[in-house]
Design an enzyme around this catalytic site. Sequence first.
Site, PDB file in Angstrom:
ATOM      1  N   ASP A   1      20.224  19.677   5.165  1.00  0.00           N
ATOM      2  CA  ASP A   1      19.818  20.838   4.391  1.00  0.00           C
ATOM      3  C   ASP A   1      20.931  21.870   4.541  1.00  0.00           C
ATOM      4  OD1 ASP A   1      18.734  23.117   3.281  1.00  0.00           O
ATOM      5  OD2 ASP A   1      16.758  22.873   4.203  1.00  0.00           O
TER       6      ASP A   1
ATOM      7  N   LYS B   1      25.238  31.654 -10.935  1.00  0.00           N
ATOM      8  CA  LYS B   1      26.165  30.675 -11.492  1.00  0.00           C
ATOM      9  C   LYS B   1      27.548  31.305 -11.700  1.00  0.00           C
ATOM     10  CE  LYS B   1      23.888  26.839 -11.677  1.00  0.00           C
ATOM     11  NZ  LYS B   1      24.311  25.696 -10.828  1.00  0.00           N
TER      12      LYS B   1
ATOM     13  N   THR C   1      20.049  13.314 -16.352  1.00  0.00           N
ATOM     14  CA  THR C   1      19.595  13.132 -14.976  1.00  0.00           C
ATOM     15  C   THR C   1      18.159  12.621 -14.953  1.00  0.00           C
ATOM     16  OG1 THR C   1      18.745  15.391 -14.855  1.00  0.00           O
ATOM     17  CG2 THR C   1      21.062  15.059 -14.241  1.00  0.00           C
TER      18      THR C   1
ATOM     19  N   TYR D   1      19.800  33.569 -12.479  1.00  0.00           N
ATOM     20  CA  TYR D   1      20.583  32.368 -12.775  1.00  0.00           C
ATOM     21  C   TYR D   1      21.983  32.744 -13.233  1.00  0.00           C
ATOM     22  CZ  TYR D   1      21.602  27.699 -14.621  1.00  0.00           C
ATOM     23  OH  TYR D   1      22.162  26.470 -14.862  1.00  0.00           O
TER      24      TYR D   1
END
Length: 310
Positions: A79, A181, A212, A177
């Site tokens: 992790d 990004k 995906t 977001y």
Amino acid sequence: MNDGWNPPGLGGSVAVVTGASRGVGRGIALALGEAGATVYVTGRSTRGGERTESLPGTVDETADEVTARGGKGIAVRCDHRDPADNAALYERIAADHGRLDLLVNNAWGGYERSAEVPFDAPYWKQPMWRYELFEGSLRAQYDVTRHLTPLMLPLERALIVGISFSDGDIYLGQVGYDVFKTASDRMCKGFAHDLRKSKVTALSLHPGFVRTERVEAAWDALGSGPAAVVHTPEYVGRAVASLLADPAVAEWNGQVVSTGDLAVHYDFEDVDGKRPPAFRLEGRMTLATRMDRLNRVVAAAHASGAQQSR
């Protein structure tokens, strides 16, 4: 398949691909394996253990496939939000090889729990846990990179690749977001600046519209087929393998590059023989809106599957 790819010879190269249980990370690891590299496959999903969001794919399965393709896959449950896990990864690679040729920062937990609140809700309706998922993902990239960079500094050539996405000044449709990004790209630029006196190159790579496991689940639920510009995760992997093999890769230092553009530059195709172009946002359909619709469909598909299994 209509596959004419001749993978570069990466035997002897040691790579880490984070978040490689599935999706883009898995595709990158497999392409590197096909080129003969040793690949440390990291992620939180393990065989016999927990799987993030109950999606298919584990680090063990990816590592096995890397080996089957001619490389050496090494599964590591990690992790990257946990500094202790990143420190342990460094110690293991230092003990095993004493070097690292490639780090791919692909792990990203920002899409988790997407069914709980619309992904593209305005910022005043967004829960702080979503911001914290983004923040944790970026922090994880920073921390694993600072741990592993010392293994790269003595080499004559090494590479750090950040998997991200933005589209110039186009707003990505969701404040958190968009911020994180953009920050991911900026962080790679900062890495490149600090590494300018070394032989380590740092750059950002933007995939296109990738087929995906999450996207496959959405298509199954919707009953519709792939978009014309869709490509497989291995298309991204071929871009990474080509970059690692390029003796002039330093020319890309600090830059943001796209999979489609690299396919033209290095002359490779996807596994179906096609060469999708670099992905660009179109009109008013923002990436966040696309992700919101996709995540809602996937969540519904998972809920339906869980009910049917009871």
